[in-house]
Write a protein that holds these residues in place. Structure first.
Motif, short mmCIF file in Angstrom:
data_model
loop_
_atom_site.label_atom_id
_atom_site.label_comp_id
_atom_site.label_asym_id
_atom_site.label_seq_id
_atom_site.Cartn_x
_atom_site.Cartn_y
_atom_site.Cartn_z
N TYR A 273 54.03 -5.93 14.09
CA TYR A 273 53.10 -7.15 14.73
C TYR A 273 54.62 -7.97 15.15
O TYR A 273 54.11 -8.26 15.87
CB TYR A 273 52.74 -7.97 13.46
CG TYR A 273 51.82 -7.21 12.97
CD1 TYR A 273 50.04 -7.26 13.52
CD2 TYR A 273 51.31 -7.50 11.34
CE1 TYR A 273 49.31 -6.38 13.02
CE2 TYR A 273 50.44 -7.05 10.77
CZ TYR A 273 48.83 -6.09 11.59
OH TYR A 273 47.77 -6.34 11.16
N VAL B 262 50.90 -14.80 11.02
CA VAL B 262 50.77 -13.36 10.31
C VAL B 262 52.24 -13.20 9.95
O VAL B 262 52.73 -12.17 9.33
CB VAL B 262 50.64 -12.58 11.89
CG1 VAL B 262 51.03 -11.43 12.03
CG2 VAL B 262 49.39 -12.82 12.01
N ILE C 65 44.00 -18.17 8.95
CA ILE C 65 45.15 -17.22 8.46
C ILE C 65 46.70 -17.91 8.37
O ILE C 65 47.67 -16.47 7.59
CB ILE C 65 45.44 -16.30 10.24
CG1 ILE C 65 44.54 -15.45 10.91
CG2 ILE C 65 46.91 -15.27 10.12
CD1 ILE C 65 44.77 -14.91 11.79
N THR D 175 49.12 -18.48 15.64
CA THR D 175 49.03 -16.88 15.20
C THR D 175 50.11 -16.10 14.20
O THR D 175 49.42 -15.89 13.07
CB THR D 175 47.79 -16.25 15.81
OG1 THR D 175 47.21 -17.21 16.72
CG2 THR D 175 47.17 -15.62 15.15
N PRO E 230 44.79 -13.17 19.96
CA PRO E 230 46.70 -14.65 19.57
C PRO E 230 47.48 -15.36 20.54
O PRO E 230 48.12 -14.55 21.10
CB PRO E 230 46.79 -13.35 18.52
CG PRO E 230 46.74 -12.52 19.69
CD PRO E 230 45.62 -12.21 20.00
N PHE F 47 43.52 -11.15 10.40
CA PHE F 47 44.34 -11.36 12.01
C PHE F 47 43.50 -10.00 12.83
O PHE F 47 43.23 -10.07 14.30
CB PHE F 47 46.52 -10.97 12.18
CG PHE F 47 46.22 -10.70 12.72
CD1 PHE F 47 46.31 -11.84 14.66
CD2 PHE F 47 46.92 -9.72 13.36
CE1 PHE F 47 47.27 -11.29 15.53
CE2 PHE F 47 47.06 -9.28 14.86
CZ PHE F 47 46.48 -10.12 15.57
N TRP G 79 40.43 -19.27 13.69
CA TRP G 79 40.83 -18.00 13.40
C TRP G 79 42.83 -18.49 12.45
O TRP G 79 43.67 -17.98 11.36
CB TRP G 79 41.29 -16.71 14.38
CG TRP G 79 39.44 -16.42 13.91
CD1 TRP G 79 38.58 -17.31 15.04
CD2 TRP G 79 39.04 -15.24 13.44
NE1 TRP G 79 37.74 -16.18 14.92
CE2 TRP G 79 37.55 -15.30 13.84
CE3 TRP G 79 39.36 -14.72 12.07
CZ2 TRP G 79 36.95 -14.40 13.05
CZ3 TRP G 79 38.70 -13.26 11.69
CH2 TRP G 79 36.84 -13.15 12.21
N THR G 80 43.42 -19.10 13.63
CA THR G 80 45.22 -19.07 13.74
C THR G 80 45.33 -20.40 12.29
O THR G 80 46.02 -20.10 10.86
CB THR G 80 45.46 -20.15 14.59
OG1 THR G 80 45.71 -19.05 16.33
CG2 THR G 80 46.97 -20.40 14.24
#
Length: 492
Positions: A322, A306, A272, A302, A298, A288, A268-269
């Motif tokens: 964030y 973002v 992103i 990560t 995260p 995210f 996922w990181t």
């Protein structure tokens, strides 16, 4: 006892550690084999502290360890990267005269390498009468970790036989040292030697593609993976996503992401960060949110993706949110790169006072990247006073960085402060600072070519320069020439 130990070994091998521990605890008779089975089970599961705790309990019950026990305990120290504890166990082995078998010597070397003590690993290696593939590979990893590629290659070439593991070690070491072209050369040598690459090889080669931006090579590797039916595990899939994203094909990166049977937080990181790199800010934030929704936590990397997304997309409010959530919701401490992202975000939006206040309030000492972000923002928005403060901080941190002098002089030039610009150029000359030639690379038909300023090493350099001159004329380069003449007019 034999049956009892067999049950523990079976449960440990099946990953049923809790059940194995229950059988172990309920047994009235336990021998060294029982202890070794459970200790090594904890180690294979990455539970090094529990393995050492069990070893202490074993000692309390008067059971003497053997070489097998110590292999496991030394491996625990390697997992924990605890050099002091590892040395203590090494001393115990020597003081109690335990047989220093090849596997135990390899375990000790591995521990010292992972704890950053190459000298101790080298002594054990040099004292070994018989060196195995594992012994040599461990030292190759140790050399490459410290950037000693020549020593690693020398030992690699001296090995009488090599399987895929030492090849992976030397290729991975080159990638780690940012010597990606050398990694590709080794990969071709590996194929010529008849050694079939595995998933680890492919991960290293894909990382090399990411470093060089070599998309054609990356596509070839992807086809190789599919053709030879290599297992697309989480690590390999994540490497593919990273390669496609960094080589400019975010669509393919997304396709690989959605085709993966399983994903972890690194996957996922990676997507992103890739979306952020391509300026798809809202998509990056959407992924995210989905990552958090599926229960994955995260990490600092990560959040770097973002915040980069927010910076590229000019999403100031989201960036603030964030950045705050890092600490308040996920208990993560912002690092230098997170601060530089926020300074860049605020600076691009023209919120220069807020950006400078953030720099002043940092929990860690600002580095050149943070001050550089503030400086570029000041130059962008014409705040020369604050820009000068940032540039002087940059010069304090690295007085030999030619780029800072050039940019500061250019900023003064933008403000028609020609005298100050001249002083900066003079300071540069007095300190003996020379402008470092720029370097660029391009991939053509799977081969990466590198060029520096005024480079004529390429066999077709005349044609290349002819094309560059033609492009320069077409792009209206006269404006830049005019800018140079203005600098010369004012003696800069």
């Amino acid at each position: 006892m034999y049956v009892h130990n067999g049950v523990i070994h079976f449960l440990v091998s099946s990953g049923e550690l809790e059940l194995a521990g229950k059988v172990f605890d309920e047994s009235c008779v336990r021998d060294l084999v029982s202890w070794n089975s459970l200790i090594n089970g904890y180690i294979r599961s990455g539970r090094a502290k529990e393995a050492i705790g069990l070893y202490r309990k074993m000692q309390e019950e008067g059971v003497e360890p053997d070489a097998v026990t110590m292999i496991g305990i030394v491996s625990s120290c390697a997992q924990l990267e605890d050099l002091k504890l590892g040395r203590d166990f090494h001393k115990y082995i020597e003081d109690h005269g335990l047989n220093l078998t090849i596997p135990l010597s390899n375990a000790l070397m591995d521990m010292y390498v992972k704890c950053g003590n190459l000298e101790s690993a080298q002594r054990i290696f040099d004292d070994m009468e018989k060196k195995t593939i594992v012994s040599c590979t461990t030292m190759i990893v140790g050399y490459t970790r410290l950037g000693l590629l020549d020593a690693a290659r020398k030992l690699f070439d001296e090995m009488p036989e090599k399987d895929v593991v030492p090849w992976n070690a030397i290729i991975g070491g080159c990638v780690q040292a940012k010597c990606s072209k050398e990694a590709f050369t080794l990969f071709h040598e590996m194929q010529d030697a008849g050694i079939d690459p595995d998933e680890v090889t492919m991960v290293s080669c894909l990382s090399a593609c990411s470093q060089l931006g070599a998309l054609d090579v990356g596509i070839w590797i992807h086809h190789y993976i599919e053709k030879h039916k290599l297992h697309l595990n989480v690590v390999l899939g994540t490497a593919l996503i990273d390669m496609y994203a960094k080589c400019g094909n975010i669509t393919k990166a997304l396709q690989v992401f959605h085709e993966m049977p399983s994903r972890n937080s690194l996957t996922w990181t990676s997507i992103i960060g890739g979306l952020a790199l391509h300026g798809n800010a809202h998509d990056a934030l959407s992924y995210f949110s989905e990552m958090v929704k599926v229960g994955l936590r995260p990490d600092e990397v990560t959040f770097l993706g973002v915040l980069s997304a927010c910076s590229h997309g000019g999403l100031v409010e989201e960036g603030r949110k964030y950045f705050t959530q890092m600490t308040s919701k996920f208990s993560l401490s912002p690092q230098l790169k997170h601060y530089s992202c926020m300074v860049d975000l605020l600076g691009r939006a023209g919120l220069l006072d807020e950006a400078e206040e953030l720099v002043k309030s940092m929990a860690v000492e600002p580095d050149a990247v943070v001050w550089g972000a503030l400086f570029f923002a000041c130059r962008m928005h014409g705040n020369f006073e604050m820009g000068e403060r940032a540039a002087l901080k940059l010069l304090e941190l690295d007085p030999h960085d030619s780029g800072i002098y050039v940019l500061l002089a250019n900023m003064y030039g933008d403000a028609n402060m020609w005298e100050e610009a001249g002083k900066v150029r003079k300071m540069m000359r007095e300190r003996g600072v020379e402008k470092i030639p720029g370097c660029s690379s391009i991939e053509v038909n799977g081969t990466v070519y590198e060029f520096i300023v005024r480079d004529k090493s390429h066999p077709e350099s005349e044609k290349i320069y002819g094309c560059l001159i033609q492009l320069t004329r077409q792009s209206g380069f006269a404006e830049f020439t005019y800018g140079l003449s203005e600098l010369e007019t004012h003696g800069v």
